[in-house]
Write a protein that holds these residues in place. Sequence first.
Motif, PDB file in Angstrom:
ATOM      1  N   ILE B 210      41.466 -68.070 -47.114  1.00 60.15           N
ATOM      2  CA  ILE B 210      42.698 -68.394 -47.820  1.00 60.15           C
ATOM      3  C   ILE B 210      43.734 -67.286 -47.608  1.00 60.15           C
ATOM      4  CG2 ILE B 210      42.136 -67.426 -50.096  1.00 60.15           C
ATOM      5  CD1 ILE B 210      43.664 -70.836 -49.757  1.00 60.15           C
ATOM      6  N   THR B 211      43.277 -66.046 -47.498  1.00 62.91           N
ATOM      7  CA  THR B 211      44.205 -64.932 -47.293  1.00 62.91           C
ATOM      8  C   THR B 211      44.867 -65.041 -45.924  1.00 62.91           C
ATOM      9  OG1 THR B 211      42.738 -63.590 -48.655  1.00 62.91           O
ATOM     10  CG2 THR B 211      44.424 -62.428 -47.416  1.00 62.91           C
ATOM     11  N   LEU B 212      44.067 -65.345 -44.909  1.00 66.01           N
ATOM     12  CA  LEU B 212      44.627 -65.477 -43.560  1.00 66.01           C
ATOM     13  C   LEU B 212      45.519 -66.713 -43.455  1.00 66.01           C
ATOM     14  CD1 LEU B 212      41.508 -64.606 -41.366  1.00 66.01           C
ATOM     15  CD2 LEU B 212      43.446 -63.153 -41.938  1.00 66.01           C
ATOM     16  N   TYR B 213      45.095 -67.774 -44.074  1.00 64.21           N
ATOM     17  CA  TYR B 213      45.838 -69.036 -44.055  1.00 64.21           C
ATOM     18  C   TYR B 213      47.248 -68.847 -44.603  1.00 64.21           C
ATOM     19  CZ  TYR B 213      46.656 -73.990 -45.386  1.00 64.21           C
ATOM     20  OH  TYR B 213      47.149 -75.252 -45.560  1.00 64.21           O
ATOM     21  N   LEU B 214      47.339 -68.157 -45.750  1.00 65.32           N
ATOM     22  CA  LEU B 214      48.646 -67.981 -46.379  1.00 65.32           C
ATOM     23  C   LEU B 214      49.522 -67.028 -45.582  1.00 65.32           C
ATOM     24  CD1 LEU B 214      47.563 -67.951 -50.081  1.00 65.32           C
ATOM     25  CD2 LEU B 214      48.913 -69.675 -48.943  1.00 65.32           C
ATOM     26  N   GLU B 215      48.921 -65.991 -45.021  1.00 70.66           N
ATOM     27  CA  GLU B 215      49.723 -65.048 -44.226  1.00 70.66           C
ATOM     28  C   GLU B 215      50.353 -65.766 -43.048  1.00 70.66           C
ATOM     29  OE1 GLU B 215      49.091 -63.721 -41.050  1.00 70.66           O
ATOM     30  OE2 GLU B 215      50.649 -62.182 -41.046  1.00 70.66           O
ATOM     31  N   SER B 216      49.577 -66.689 -42.455  1.00 69.25           N
ATOM     32  CA  SER B 216      50.109 -67.394 -41.290  1.00 69.25           C
ATOM     33  C   SER B 216      51.288 -68.273 -41.686  1.00 69.25           C
ATOM     34  CB  SER B 216      49.025 -68.233 -40.610  1.00 69.25           C
ATOM     35  OG  SER B 216      48.779 -69.417 -41.331  1.00 69.25           O
ATOM     36  N   ILE B 217      51.273 -68.776 -42.897  1.00 65.96           N
ATOM     37  CA  ILE B 217      52.398 -69.596 -43.353  1.00 65.96           C
ATOM     38  C   ILE B 217      53.599 -68.722 -43.683  1.00 65.96           C
ATOM     39  CG2 ILE B 217      53.197 -71.131 -45.186  1.00 65.96           C
ATOM     40  CD1 ILE B 217      50.461 -72.336 -45.293  1.00 65.96           C
ATOM     41  N   ILE B 218      53.361 -67.629 -44.394  1.00 68.39           N
ATOM     42  CA  ILE B 218      54.475 -66.769 -44.801  1.00 68.39           C
ATOM     43  C   ILE B 218      55.185 -66.205 -43.580  1.00 68.39           C
ATOM     44  CG2 ILE B 218      55.108 -64.621 -45.973  1.00 68.39           C
ATOM     45  CD1 ILE B 218      52.620 -65.020 -47.724  1.00 68.39           C
ATOM     46  N   ASN B 219      54.395 -65.722 -42.604  1.00 64.38           N
ATOM     47  CA  ASN B 219      55.014 -65.101 -41.439  1.00 64.38           C
ATOM     48  C   ASN B 219      55.232 -66.074 -40.295  1.00 64.38           C
ATOM     49  OD1 ASN B 219      55.232 -62.578 -42.588  1.00 64.38           O
ATOM     50  ND2 ASN B 219      53.143 -61.997 -42.032  1.00 64.38           N
ATOM     51  N   ASN B 220      54.901 -67.330 -40.559  1.00 65.73           N
ATOM     52  CA  ASN B 220      55.114 -68.386 -39.574  1.00 65.73           C
ATOM     53  C   ASN B 220      54.577 -67.998 -38.195  1.00 65.73           C
ATOM     54  OD1 ASN B 220      55.857 -70.809 -38.600  1.00 65.73           O
ATOM     55  ND2 ASN B 220      58.064 -70.491 -38.775  1.00 65.73           N
ATOM     56  N   GLN B 221      53.308 -67.578 -38.193  1.00 66.97           N
ATOM     57  CA  GLN B 221      52.716 -67.339 -36.879  1.00 66.97           C
ATOM     58  C   GLN B 221      51.270 -67.811 -36.854  1.00 66.97           C
ATOM     59  OE1 GLN B 221      53.192 -63.201 -36.207  1.00 66.97           O
ATOM     60  NE2 GLN B 221      51.776 -62.577 -37.796  1.00 66.97           N
ATOM     61  N   ASP B 222      50.870 -68.360 -35.713  1.00 66.40           N
ATOM     62  CA  ASP B 222      49.477 -68.748 -35.525  1.00 66.40           C
ATOM     63  C   ASP B 222      49.034 -69.892 -36.422  1.00 66.40           C
ATOM     64  OD1 ASP B 222      47.542 -65.753 -34.732  1.00 66.40           O
ATOM     65  OD2 ASP B 222      48.534 -67.273 -33.487  1.00 66.40           O
ATOM     66  N   GLN B 223      49.981 -70.591 -37.039  1.00 63.09           N
ATOM     67  CA  GLN B 223      49.563 -71.591 -38.028  1.00 63.09           C
ATOM     68  C   GLN B 223      48.570 -72.636 -37.500  1.00 63.09           C
ATOM     69  OE1 GLN B 223      52.167 -73.404 -40.979  1.00 63.09           O
ATOM     70  NE2 GLN B 223      53.704 -71.849 -40.490  1.00 63.09           N
ATOM     71  N   PRO B 224      48.848 -73.219 -36.344  1.00 62.19           N
ATOM     72  CA  PRO B 224      47.920 -74.262 -35.883  1.00 62.19           C
ATOM     73  C   PRO B 224      46.508 -73.702 -35.655  1.00 62.19           C
ATOM     74  CG  PRO B 224      49.934 -74.258 -34.569  1.00 62.19           C
ATOM     75  CD  PRO B 224      49.988 -73.049 -35.429  1.00 62.19           C
ATOM     76  N   ARG B 225      46.426 -72.519 -35.081  1.00 62.82           N
ATOM     77  CA  ARG B 225      45.090 -71.950 -34.801  1.00 62.82           C
ATOM     78  C   ARG B 225      44.337 -71.631 -36.095  1.00 62.82           C
ATOM     79  NH1 ARG B 225      44.645 -67.055 -31.123  1.00 62.82           N
ATOM     80  NH2 ARG B 225      42.522 -67.772 -30.795  1.00 62.82           N
ATOM     81  N   ILE B 226      45.055 -71.071 -37.056  1.00 58.68           N
ATOM     82  CA  ILE B 226      44.410 -70.710 -38.323  1.00 58.68           C
ATOM     83  C   ILE B 226      43.965 -71.973 -39.060  1.00 58.68           C
ATOM     84  CG2 ILE B 226      44.708 -69.632 -40.577  1.00 58.68           C
ATOM     85  CD1 ILE B 226      44.871 -67.443 -38.756  1.00 58.68           C
ATOM     86  N   ARG B 227      44.830 -72.968 -39.033  1.00 57.58           N
ATOM     87  CA  ARG B 227      44.490 -74.224 -39.697  1.00 57.58           C
ATOM     88  C   ARG B 227      43.236 -74.827 -39.068  1.00 57.58           C
ATOM     89  NH1 ARG B 227      49.356 -77.466 -42.345  1.00 57.58           N
ATOM     90  NH2 ARG B 227      50.009 -75.314 -42.490  1.00 57.58           N
ATOM     91  N   GLU B 228      43.200 -74.765 -37.770  1.00 61.48           N
ATOM     92  CA  GLU B 228      42.043 -75.279 -37.037  1.00 61.48           C
ATOM     93  C   GLU B 228      40.800 -74.492 -37.427  1.00 61.48           C
ATOM     94  OE1 GLU B 228      41.664 -77.831 -35.094  1.00 61.48           O
ATOM     95  OE2 GLU B 228      39.636 -77.371 -34.428  1.00 61.48           O
ATOM     96  N   MET B 229      40.942 -73.171 -37.521  1.00 65.60           N
ATOM     97  CA  MET B 229      39.803 -72.328 -37.882  1.00 65.60           C
ATOM     98  C   MET B 229      39.279 -72.690 -39.265  1.00 65.60           C
ATOM     99  SD  MET B 229      39.449 -68.230 -38.569  1.00 65.60           S
ATOM    100  CE  MET B 229      40.493 -68.217 -39.987  1.00 65.60           C
ATOM    101  N   THR B 230      40.177 -72.832 -40.236  1.00 68.23           N
ATOM    102  CA  THR B 230      39.700 -73.130 -41.598  1.00 68.23           C
ATOM    103  C   THR B 230      39.025 -74.499 -41.637  1.00 68.23           C
ATOM    104  OG1 THR B 230      41.833 -74.024 -42.337  1.00 68.23           O
ATOM    105  CG2 THR B 230      41.456 -71.679 -42.699  1.00 68.23           C
TER     106      THR B 230
END
Lengths: 59, 312, 517
Positions: B210-230
């Motif tokens: 959840i920590t990585l997921y939110l950081e990716s949204i806030i900083n708008n980077q890597d979102q698709p990869r992180i979403r896929e990972m979760t």
Amino acid sequence: MSRINELFKQDLKVVNMGLESFYNDLKAQKVETIHMNWRPRAGGNPKMLALLKRLNTKK
Amino acid sequence: MHVKMIASDLKNYLTDSAPFEARVHSIFKDVINLIDHQGELITLISENKMMAPMTLQAPFNRSVVKKMVSDDIVMVTDSKISFKRLNWQLEFMAADVWQADFETDALKYDPHTFMACADIIREALLYKGDNGGLLPLIKVLEKQLQIEPSQMSLPKNNTYTEFIEEVFITLIKHLKNKEYEMLVNILPRFVGFGPGLTPSSDDFLMGMMITLYLESIINNQDQPRIREMTAQIYNSCISKTTTVSEAMLKNASKGRIASAHRNLIETIYSDHGDQVREKAIAVINNGASSGTDFLFGIYCAQRILLSRAFNR
Amino acid sequence: MVLYDIRKNAYYDSVTLMLISKEIKQIEGVAEVLVGMGTDLNKELSSNLGLGGEAIDGLSPNDFFIAAEVSNEQVMAEVVETVARLLTQKKASGDSVYRPVTLNAAKGMIPELNLAVVSIAGQYAEDEVDRLLEENIHVMLFSDNVSVEAEKKLKQKAVDRGLLMMGPDCGTAIINGIALAFANVVKRGPIGVIGASGTGTQEVTSLIDRLGSGVSQVIGTGGRDLKSEIGGLMMLQAFDALIADPETKVIVLISKPPAPEVAEKILKKVSETSKPVVVDFIGGDIEMIRKAGAIPCISLEDTAYKAVAAANGETAADFAGFEMSDAEISKIVDHAVSGLKPSQKFLRGLYTGGTLADEAMKLLGNQFGGIYSNIPLSPEYELENLNVTGKHTCLDLGEDQFTVGRPHPMIDPSTRTERMLKDIDESTAIVLMDVVIGYGSHENPAGEVADSVRKLKAKVGAPVVYVASITGTSGDPQGFESSKEQLEAEGVIVMPSNAQAVRLVGKMMHALAQKEA
């Protein structure tokens, strides 16, 4: 070694007699506790009775 | 009886899927879990607990709950939950809605505040954390990421951490290098491990993801990869862990976690750093080692994000 | 031999599982034990530990298992019995549907009971405590209204058996890191504390935490222990225990001034140990303490400073000032006093903690024409009919006259709220308060005070100055930081300790007197 020093080395296992809030606080601290169902009879200490009444209406 | 609050994700789910039959999965003092025809877990909590995804909050009728048993049949419609045998109905039409999703617009990320925050969380973990789960691996984490050790003493390994240490080192390495696909590959060697109804490694993964997921949204980077990972993290848990843990991981992979945990994470991604310690301790006090393991997962993610930000 | 206990599709909450694991590990003859859910990795770990077997292989993640390596059949029986007891006991310790009515029933549920917290009505407490001591269970007696004779008898019994009998009227203790009754969440550390006073102990231990150190044990003795009739029985007993305790490196004693012969007995013990002993006989004879080789203190805060210094192998000078710089303090004082209207002349101290009120009175002394109170320093300043008009006052709202038929103000802030709304008006210049958080206290004492301040700001047409201190730590359920925030949001000046709050008020009153001159 006195029993007090022994107590310092053990996990607390508590019996609570009286105010239920003390029991709840012990539970919140993850202590193994039992609450004994102790009710003061009529003519008991008014201050304590008031405390108990207050805690019964508190949530 | 009227339900006080219903989680938004549950409300949507019921609108789409009801009516259906469910059965009682498990009964605790302030929590009752139901499992439905699709294997979804629906949770009822009393007013002593805080809200979470897929949860309804209602005053518990204690004498009814005392008589309840696993596998009791429950009828669920889009307005009511009925325990047939016990004749107990919970109506939720008028219930307040608890928003299960984070308000990501309100979240902020600043590496310096974040670092101070990580130090505070480490202190809370070492001071009040439960050492029966994965926390002793903090030594390994800090060595891997070359973090300046704290003044406080570190907990010794327990039977669990000794067993899982190698896998954990690999997991950290993959996370650090953003090798998300490789991380997913080793998950079968990590999930469903440790003490507790929600095994330690699952609690850890939830905090971390959840920590990585939110950081990716806030900083708008890597979102698709992180979403896929979760999503993959959740997939690898299916049938590998307890039903309750599986459900929690599913919700977490969608960015939804319990209220107390969310409170903490919102504070981490804000400028109210002074409240972090209290909220971290509140999380630690949840369950036996569950809270500590979840917090350790957050801490882990923080150190990894920071090692990227400061290239250390 | 390996023993398995398997329950399919069984769900126990995590705290119960942890307790089971801990208990079984402690049974003699158990070499290894694993408690958990039947996931692949947990099963693999069992195998690795030599606990694997057919019984576990077939389990699914939703099945609960206990696998234990035991040396013989008897041990096996004991493990089985322990598990059975703990899993049914879960109902009592976790869910409390069944509440035992007798001590025997309670012992049946937790056989190794080692401590009782007793808060039943005073006249029934003596029998109960007697029974508990007979069973060699340590006691914390919160109840008051227990006779002096009963207290002496019970404490003598406790001393003979080497047990703790904290009380009667003992409100604060922290044993093995667990807060009992009214106590704060304080870091563990090398300082052992014995306190005859509740809020005094709370203030000292909270400050020890804030100064970065911690406590080993905090033992309460009850308010009467150091009177000549009781002779300091429990303080002496606790002193011995802390001398013998390897985790305790510094010993702190807190109480109102003891009867002289009792003070002598206690101070003699200082020479029995090389551990530094820090003594606060609040307002008592400092020279006597120093002569005995102990470290005397001038306030509760000073006690904390000196204890922490001693724990670090240092000595500390008397802490009689402020943490903030003189310049900052002057600024605060000037700003507060310059805004006051001519009608605003008086101090209103409103305290929930007795010892804190007492400390305030002692630190303010007889300046400013005397401070009237229900706990006055001398009889001529006794407040008549609790009517505060026209004078400086400082009230202890925990005293009997305020708590007839109602709970103590630390639990129920409405007593103070009512007094605030009644006593504070255009003639009030400064209000001084304590805010005590921690276990036992109200859910949000700071919030209640903040609410009252907000109401008064709307009601009173003059800028009253509010000064407070918070007795508590960041580990407390109410949260130190959030308590501070709520107070500061209403303009309350929050000082780091009661002593500093009182000193600040003293400065303000001086400035006010000069302004009027």
